[in-house]
Design a protein around this motif. Structure first.
Motif, short mmCIF file in Angstrom:
data_model
loop_
_atom_site.label_atom_id
_atom_site.label_comp_id
_atom_site.label_asym_id
_atom_site.label_seq_id
_atom_site.Cartn_x
_atom_site.Cartn_y
_atom_site.Cartn_z
N ASP A 1 -35.37 -10.42 13.50
CA ASP A 1 -34.36 -11.02 14.37
C ASP A 1 -35.01 -11.56 15.65
OD1 ASP A 1 -32.23 -10.54 12.68
OD2 ASP A 1 -31.70 -8.63 13.61
N ALA A 2 -35.95 -10.80 16.20
CA ALA A 2 -36.63 -11.24 17.42
C ALA A 2 -37.45 -12.49 17.17
CB ALA A 2 -37.52 -10.12 17.95
N LEU A 3 -38.16 -12.54 16.04
CA LEU A 3 -38.98 -13.71 15.72
C LEU A 3 -38.10 -14.94 15.52
CD1 LEU A 3 -41.60 -12.12 13.31
CD2 LEU A 3 -42.06 -13.11 15.56
N LEU A 4 -36.95 -14.76 14.92
CA LEU A 4 -36.03 -15.89 14.72
C LEU A 4 -35.51 -16.42 16.06
CD1 LEU A 4 -34.09 -14.59 11.60
CD2 LEU A 4 -35.51 -16.66 11.70
N GLU A 5 -35.27 -15.50 17.00
CA GLU A 5 -34.83 -15.94 18.32
C GLU A 5 -35.92 -16.73 19.03
OE1 GLU A 5 -31.78 -13.12 20.41
OE2 GLU A 5 -33.29 -11.85 19.44
N TRP A 6 -37.16 -16.26 18.92
CA TRP A 6 -38.28 -17.00 19.54
C TRP A 6 -38.47 -18.35 18.85
CZ3 TRP A 6 -39.31 -15.80 24.11
CH2 TRP A 6 -39.39 -14.48 24.55
N ALA A 7 -38.34 -18.38 17.52
CA ALA A 7 -38.49 -19.64 16.80
C ALA A 7 -37.43 -20.64 17.21
CB ALA A 7 -38.42 -19.38 15.29
N GLU A 8 -36.23 -20.15 17.48
CA GLU A 8 -35.14 -21.04 17.91
C GLU A 8 -35.47 -21.69 19.25
OE1 GLU A 8 -30.31 -21.04 17.60
OE2 GLU A 8 -31.36 -19.14 17.83
N LEU A 9 -36.30 -21.00 20.04
CA LEU A 9 -36.73 -21.56 21.33
C LEU A 9 -38.01 -22.38 21.19
CD1 LEU A 9 -36.07 -18.46 23.60
CD2 LEU A 9 -34.71 -20.55 23.44
N GLY A 10 -38.47 -22.55 19.96
CA GLY A 10 -39.61 -23.41 19.72
C GLY A 10 -40.97 -22.75 19.87
N HIS A 11 -41.04 -21.41 19.80
CA HIS A 11 -42.32 -20.73 19.99
C HIS A 11 -43.17 -20.88 18.73
CE1 HIS A 11 -45.30 -17.70 20.88
NE2 HIS A 11 -44.82 -17.63 22.11
N PRO A 12 -44.35 -21.53 18.82
CA PRO A 12 -45.15 -21.82 17.62
C PRO A 12 -45.67 -20.56 16.92
CG PRO A 12 -46.37 -22.39 19.63
CD PRO A 12 -44.96 -22.10 20.04
N GLN A 13 -46.01 -19.51 17.66
CA GLN A 13 -46.50 -18.29 17.02
C GLN A 13 -45.40 -17.63 16.20
OE1 GLN A 13 -48.35 -16.59 20.78
NE2 GLN A 13 -49.78 -15.80 19.27
N GLN B 1 -42.89 -19.23 14.80
CA GLN B 1 -42.68 -20.08 13.63
C GLN B 1 -43.75 -19.83 12.58
OE1 GLN B 1 -42.72 -23.76 15.80
NE2 GLN B 1 -40.49 -23.84 16.02
N ALA B 2 -45.00 -19.63 13.02
CA ALA B 2 -46.08 -19.35 12.08
C ALA B 2 -45.89 -18.00 11.38
CB ALA B 2 -47.43 -19.37 12.81
N ALA B 3 -45.45 -16.99 12.15
CA ALA B 3 -45.21 -15.67 11.57
C ALA B 3 -44.09 -15.72 10.53
CB ALA B 3 -44.88 -14.67 12.68
N LEU B 4 -43.05 -16.48 10.83
CA LEU B 4 -41.93 -16.60 9.89
C LEU B 4 -42.34 -17.36 8.64
CD1 LEU B 4 -39.17 -17.35 12.52
CD2 LEU B 4 -39.24 -15.35 11.03
N SER B 5 -43.22 -18.35 8.80
CA SER B 5 -43.72 -19.08 7.63
C SER B 5 -44.47 -18.14 6.69
CB SER B 5 -44.63 -20.23 8.07
OG SER B 5 -43.89 -21.23 8.75
N GLU B 6 -45.22 -17.22 7.26
CA GLU B 6 -45.93 -16.23 6.43
C GLU B 6 -44.94 -15.35 5.68
OE1 GLU B 6 -48.94 -13.96 8.32
OE2 GLU B 6 -49.85 -15.68 9.34
N VAL B 7 -43.87 -14.95 6.35
CA VAL B 7 -42.86 -14.14 5.69
C VAL B 7 -42.24 -14.90 4.52
CG1 VAL B 7 -40.57 -13.09 5.96
CG2 VAL B 7 -42.31 -12.78 7.73
N ALA B 8 -41.86 -16.14 4.76
CA ALA B 8 -41.18 -16.94 3.73
C ALA B 8 -42.09 -17.26 2.55
CB ALA B 8 -40.65 -18.23 4.35
N SER B 9 -43.39 -17.25 2.77
CA SER B 9 -44.34 -17.68 1.74
C SER B 9 -44.72 -16.59 0.76
CB SER B 9 -45.60 -18.25 2.41
OG SER B 9 -45.30 -19.40 3.17
N ASP B 10 -44.32 -15.36 1.00
CA ASP B 10 -44.77 -14.25 0.14
C ASP B 10 -43.63 -13.27 -0.09
OD1 ASP B 10 -46.18 -12.45 -1.33
OD2 ASP B 10 -47.72 -12.05 0.18
N HIS B 11 -42.78 -13.59 -1.06
CA HIS B 11 -41.57 -12.79 -1.26
C HIS B 11 -41.85 -11.39 -1.79
CE1 HIS B 11 -42.36 -14.19 -5.33
NE2 HIS B 11 -41.42 -13.40 -5.82
N ARG B 12 -42.93 -11.21 -2.52
CA ARG B 12 -43.20 -9.93 -3.15
C ARG B 12 -43.64 -8.85 -2.16
NH1 ARG B 12 -40.57 -8.25 -7.38
NH2 ARG B 12 -40.53 -9.79 -9.04
#
Length: 298
Positions: A140-152, A154-165
């Motif tokens: 939830d915290a990372l999503l809030e930072w991503a909504e404010l445009g924080h690149p780190q 966004q990168a952390a969330l991309s890692e989450v989305a890329s590896d579902h297992r």
């Protein structure tokens, strides 16, 4: 991110508080850092806010009163008011600027330097490997930072989305529900892999995420989900194909289940729907148009 400086500071201050293992001890340290006398601190920590009514209204007053209110709530019914927490960061930094002698004690008490976003985002990313409560708070915290445009973030969330297992399904689907905040071509291989894993509990969300990002390589896999044994997955596939406006899927859609009108009722119906939910509600209409006419609805 400079365009969102005020929002960043509010989020930073709130998360400073929420991450404390011993919030009352942290609150007391912040109160002491404001330079107030011990009697005022004792009154505040015991919940006697009425005893503070005659305190002098100086630069430290607003921060002191804010943190005292948080402490009083915790000692009382245990509630935490997030809107009160959002005031901590801006007030602390402002007080440090107005009263330079307090800047050092406040910095020590807060536990993080004023570059809070830079220091907190990696912490949240690390917390994704903690227990379930910590993981959900971190995403939830990372999503809030991503909504404010924080690149780190966004990168952390991309890692989450890329590896579902390797992800908790609840954490993974939370990220995919906001895929528009951070998703780009780098997440396509991972999402296609998740989409092919039809036994995974999050396959519906992988279909919708692929559609929202316009990954047309996902169309055959999404179309195949129209025969999935889970009706919710089949419905998600219909919605995804509607979002993609995929003409070739019309024959398969004709064999699919009708979409339920309640599919996109948002739990906070009185609030404005996030963009991803608006898009998906529209995709349901487009899927219906495809079924009726064999062409894309606008």
């Amino acid at each position: 991110m400079t365009d969102h400086r005020d929002a960043v500071l509010r989020l930073w201050g709130r998360q400073l508080y929420e991450r404390q293992g011993e919030p009352l001890a942290w609150a007391e340290a912040v109160l002491e850092a404001t330079g107030r006398p011990p009697t005022a601190i004792t009154a505040a920590m015991s919940g006697r806010l009425d005893a503070l009514a005659d305190s002098p209204s100086d630069h430290a007053w607003l921060l002191f009163r804010t943190v005292a209110k948080l402490a009083a709530n915790l000692r009382g019914d245990g509630r935490y008011e997030a809107d009160v927490g959002t005031r901590i960061g801006p007030l602390a930094l402002c007080l440090g600027e107005l009263e330079p002698p307090l800047a050092g004690p406040l910095g020590d008490a807060l536990g993080h330097p004023p570059d809070g976003p830079t220091s907190l985002v990696p912490v949240h990313a690390t917390e994704l490997s903690g227990n379930r409560t910590i993981r959900l708070r971190a995403i939830d915290a990372l999503l809030e930072w991503a909504e404010l445009g924080h690149p780190q973030a966004q990168a952390a969330l991309s890692e989450v989305a890329s590896d579902h297992r390797t992800q908790d399904v609840a954490v993974w689907t939370k990220a995919l529900n906001r895929i528009a905040l951070f998703g780009d071509a780098s997440v396509e291989p991972g999402l296609l892999g998740a989409l092919a894993d039809t036994g995974h509990r999050g396959v519906r969300w992988s279909a919708l995420a692929c559609a929202e990002l316009g990954f047309r390589r996902a169309v055959p896999l999404i179309t195949a989900l129209l025969e999935h044994p889970d009706p919710m997955v089949r419905e998600g596939a219909c919605e995804a194909l509607g979002l993609l406006e995929e003409h070739a899927a019309v024959p398969a859609l004709r064999l699919g289940l009708p979409l339920r009108p309640a599919a996109f009722h948002h739990r906070g119906a009185r609030l404005p729907l996030p963009g991803s939910w608006r898009a998906r509600r529209s995709s349901r209409r487009r899927a219906g148009a495809l079924l009726r006419t064999g062409r894309c609805g606008r």
